[in-house]
Enzyme design. Structure first.
Site, PDB file in Angstrom:
ATOM      1  N   THR A   1     -37.980  12.984  33.899  1.00  0.00           N
ATOM      2  CA  THR A   1     -38.343  13.640  32.640  1.00  0.00           C
ATOM      3  C   THR A   1     -37.787  12.775  31.517  1.00  0.00           C
ATOM      4  O   THR A   1     -36.568  12.617  31.398  1.00  0.00           O
ATOM      5  CB  THR A   1     -37.716  15.044  32.552  1.00  0.00           C
ATOM      6  OG1 THR A   1     -38.171  15.813  33.662  1.00  0.00           O
ATOM      7  CG2 THR A   1     -38.110  15.735  31.255  1.00  0.00           C
TER       8      THR A   1
ATOM      9  N   LYS B   1     -45.016  18.581  30.052  1.00  0.00           N
ATOM     10  CA  LYS B   1     -43.718  19.087  30.534  1.00  0.00           C
ATOM     11  C   LYS B   1     -42.855  19.574  29.373  1.00  0.00           C
ATOM     12  O   LYS B   1     -42.258  20.647  29.432  1.00  0.00           O
ATOM     13  CB  LYS B   1     -43.020  17.972  31.313  1.00  0.00           C
ATOM     14  CG  LYS B   1     -41.529  18.164  31.514  1.00  0.00           C
ATOM     15  CD  LYS B   1     -41.132  18.532  32.909  1.00  0.00           C
ATOM     16  CE  LYS B   1     -39.668  18.919  32.944  1.00  0.00           C
ATOM     17  NZ  LYS B   1     -39.222  19.466  34.178  1.00  0.00           N
TER      18      LYS B   1
HETATM   19  P1  NAD Z   1     -29.536  12.814  39.151  1.00  0.00           P
HETATM   20  O1  NAD Z   1     -28.599  12.358  38.084  1.00  0.00           O
HETATM   21  O2  NAD Z   1     -29.018  13.630  40.279  1.00  0.00           O
HETATM   22  O3  NAD Z   1     -30.304  11.543  39.786  1.00  0.00           O
HETATM   23  C1  NAD Z   1     -30.672  10.405  39.069  1.00  0.00           C
HETATM   24  C2  NAD Z   1     -30.275   9.216  39.919  1.00  0.00           C
HETATM   25  O4  NAD Z   1     -30.739   8.021  39.304  1.00  0.00           O
HETATM   26  C3  NAD Z   1     -28.757   9.084  40.078  1.00  0.00           C
HETATM   27  O5  NAD Z   1     -28.410   9.111  41.451  1.00  0.00           O
HETATM   28  C4  NAD Z   1     -28.463   7.742  39.428  1.00  0.00           C
HETATM   29  O6  NAD Z   1     -27.388   7.036  40.021  1.00  0.00           O
HETATM   30  C5  NAD Z   1     -29.783   7.031  39.618  1.00  0.00           C
HETATM   31  N1  NAD Z   1     -29.943   5.858  38.760  1.00  0.00           N
HETATM   32  C6  NAD Z   1     -29.597   5.714  37.460  1.00  0.00           C
HETATM   33  N2  NAD Z   1     -29.919   4.475  37.024  1.00  0.00           N
HETATM   34  C7  NAD Z   1     -30.487   3.836  38.075  1.00  0.00           C
HETATM   35  C8  NAD Z   1     -31.029   2.532  38.256  1.00  0.00           C
HETATM   36  N3  NAD Z   1     -31.079   1.638  37.267  1.00  0.00           N
HETATM   37  N4  NAD Z   1     -31.512   2.199  39.479  1.00  0.00           N
HETATM   38  C9  NAD Z   1     -31.481   3.089  40.502  1.00  0.00           C
HETATM   39  N5  NAD Z   1     -30.973   4.353  40.397  1.00  0.00           N
HETATM   40  C10 NAD Z   1     -30.488   4.703  39.195  1.00  0.00           C
HETATM   41  O7  NAD Z   1     -30.705  13.593  38.394  1.00  0.00           O
HETATM   42  P2  NAD Z   1     -31.779  14.581  39.064  1.00  0.00           P
HETATM   43  O8  NAD Z   1     -31.312  15.976  38.953  1.00  0.00           O
HETATM   44  O9  NAD Z   1     -32.195  14.026  40.375  1.00  0.00           O
HETATM   45  O10 NAD Z   1     -32.977  14.417  38.008  1.00  0.00           O
HETATM   46  C11 NAD Z   1     -33.789  13.256  37.984  1.00  0.00           C
HETATM   47  C12 NAD Z   1     -34.856  13.448  36.926  1.00  0.00           C
HETATM   48  O11 NAD Z   1     -35.620  14.624  37.223  1.00  0.00           O
HETATM   49  C13 NAD Z   1     -34.287  13.652  35.519  1.00  0.00           C
HETATM   50  O12 NAD Z   1     -35.093  12.974  34.605  1.00  0.00           O
HETATM   51  C14 NAD Z   1     -34.341  15.169  35.329  1.00  0.00           C
HETATM   52  O13 NAD Z   1     -34.446  15.537  33.964  1.00  0.00           O
HETATM   53  C15 NAD Z   1     -35.588  15.510  36.109  1.00  0.00           C
HETATM   54  N6  NAD Z   1     -35.627  16.884  36.620  1.00  0.00           N
HETATM   55  C16 NAD Z   1     -34.543  17.417  37.252  1.00  0.00           C
HETATM   56  C17 NAD Z   1     -34.603  18.729  37.732  1.00  0.00           C
HETATM   57  C18 NAD Z   1     -33.419  19.348  38.437  1.00  0.00           C
HETATM   58  O14 NAD Z   1     -33.444  20.572  38.683  1.00  0.00           O
HETATM   59  N7  NAD Z   1     -32.383  18.590  38.805  1.00  0.00           N
HETATM   60  C19 NAD Z   1     -35.779  19.482  37.567  1.00  0.00           C
HETATM   61  C20 NAD Z   1     -36.883  18.898  36.950  1.00  0.00           C
HETATM   62  C21 NAD Z   1     -36.793  17.588  36.479  1.00  0.00           C
END
Ligand code: NAD
Length: 308
Positions: free
Chosen positions: A106, A181
């Site tokens: 997102t 979204k």
């Molecule tokens: P998270 O922080 O758990 O996961 C993101 C991952 O990306 C982390 O493990 C981080 O280390 C990794 N990362 C960062 N930079 C990187 C790079 N350069 N190369 C490789 N990996 C890298 O977040 P999440 O909860 O998994 O959410 C991910 C996305 O989904 C976000 O944009 C969030 O807004 C969206 N989202 C989350 C939810 C939820 O309920 N958690 C729901 C809908 C949407």
């Protein structure tokens, strides 16, 4: 055109194996896709490896020779850095021509459009497909994907995304998925504040939660914030209010999404009042202890600040 089976679809580089990305990558593997993962946090790599996702030690290694580069990152700035490369070759530079760059994070609408333009000018294809459904949906493969993509990429996207989700909506061209979204989540944030204010007002006026729920849920105030995620315990047994506001949808994520909505409102010149106010309310909620609580916990703030 015949739909590609997982075995012939080519390799997927899955970058960002966090709360959402980890289980999404596992579902692709279970469906027979050839997936190679990478994350900058070793613990995320270890968890994904343990769950059956083969991982590389760099993003470039994962993306080299991949047919699809799928990203699930925290922000658009991280996405653009990965595409362009910071102190190392960018993913757009090292990928095979015509690779599909599929971002499911997102992020800001303007950054999503910028990422797509960069991918296209580097000779690749691009799609934004942010999700709703949370970690539960990521694990169960029941996410909703809001897709911004060219029509000719939809067949390939459908084959991939239907493995991780149960509802796919093609919202339009590049950036349209992110746009849909944040419009939805802005309305959700506003409606939850409204629902919480209505229930606190009902309490002050001597109404029981159940009586007010029975009216709102069948009358013109009906909305998801009341019928599914009701901010008071009792009327909807599965709502986070019944388990002390354990998310659900965390306050930090609502604050993030409303920040993105605020940027989009400003860029689009919309004369909005409630969206920016909701962004301010949820930023404060998140900063002052609500980051890890369900966003419906905003009702405890409203109740706490109300007169006895
Ligand atoms: P998270 O922080 O758990 O996961 C993101 C991952 O990306 C982390 O493990 C981080 O280390 C990794 N990362 C960062 N930079 C990187 C790079 N350069 N190369 C490789 N990996 C890298 O977040 P999440 O909860 O998994 O959410 C991910 C996305 O989904 C976000 O944009 C969030 O807004 C969206 N989202 C989350 C939810 C939820 O309920 N958690 C729901 C809908 C949407």
């Amino acid at each position: 055109m015949t739909e590609k089976t997982p075995a012939t679809a080519g390799r997927i580089a899955f970058l960002g194996l966090g709360h959402m990305g980890g289980p999404m990558a596992v579902n692709l593997i279970k469906a027979g896709f050839d997936v190679v993962g990478f994350d900058v946090i070793p613990a995320a790599v270890a968890a994904a490896t343990e769950a059956g996702v083969p991982c590389t030690s760099t993003a470039v290694e994962a993306a080299t020779g991949a047919a699809v580069v799928l990203t699930m990152f925290p922000s658009g700035a991280i996405l653009l850095d990965a595409y362009n490369g910071v102190g190392e070759p960018g993913l757009l530079e090292i990928a095979e021509p015509n690779t599909l760059f599929l971002d499911c994070s997102t992020i800001d609408v303007a950054q999503a459009r910028e990422a797509a333009a960069l991918a296209l000018s580097a000779g690749h294809r691009s799609a934004d497909a942010p999700v709703s459904g949370g970690v539960v949906g990521a694990e169960a493969g029941t996410l909703t994907f809001m897709i911004g993509a060219e029509a000719h990429d939809m067949e390939q996207l459908t084959g991939l995304l239907e493995v991780m989700g149960k509802k796919l909506v093609h919202c339009g061209g590049h950036g349209a998925g992110q746009a849909a979204k944040i419009c939805n989540n802005m309305l959700l944030g506003i409606s939850m504040i409204g629902a919480a204010e209505a229930f606190v007002l009902g309490e002050k006026l001597g109404l029981s939660h159940q009586a007010l729920f029975d009216v709102i849920s069948t009358a013109s105030g009906q909305c998801w914030s009341v019928t599914t995620n009701c901010p008071v315990p009792g009327p909807v047994p599965a709502s986070p209010a019944n388990r002390d506001y354990v998310p659900g949808f965390a306050g930090a994520l609502m604050a993030k999404d409303l920040g993105l909505a605020l940027n989009a409102l400003e860029n689009a010149g919309v004369a909005a009042q409630l969206g920016p106010l909701a962004a301010q309310i949820y930023r404060k909620f998140s900063d002052e202890g609500g980051a890890g609580r369900d966003f419906s916990g905003i009702i405890t703030e409203i109740r706490g600040k109300s007169q006895d």
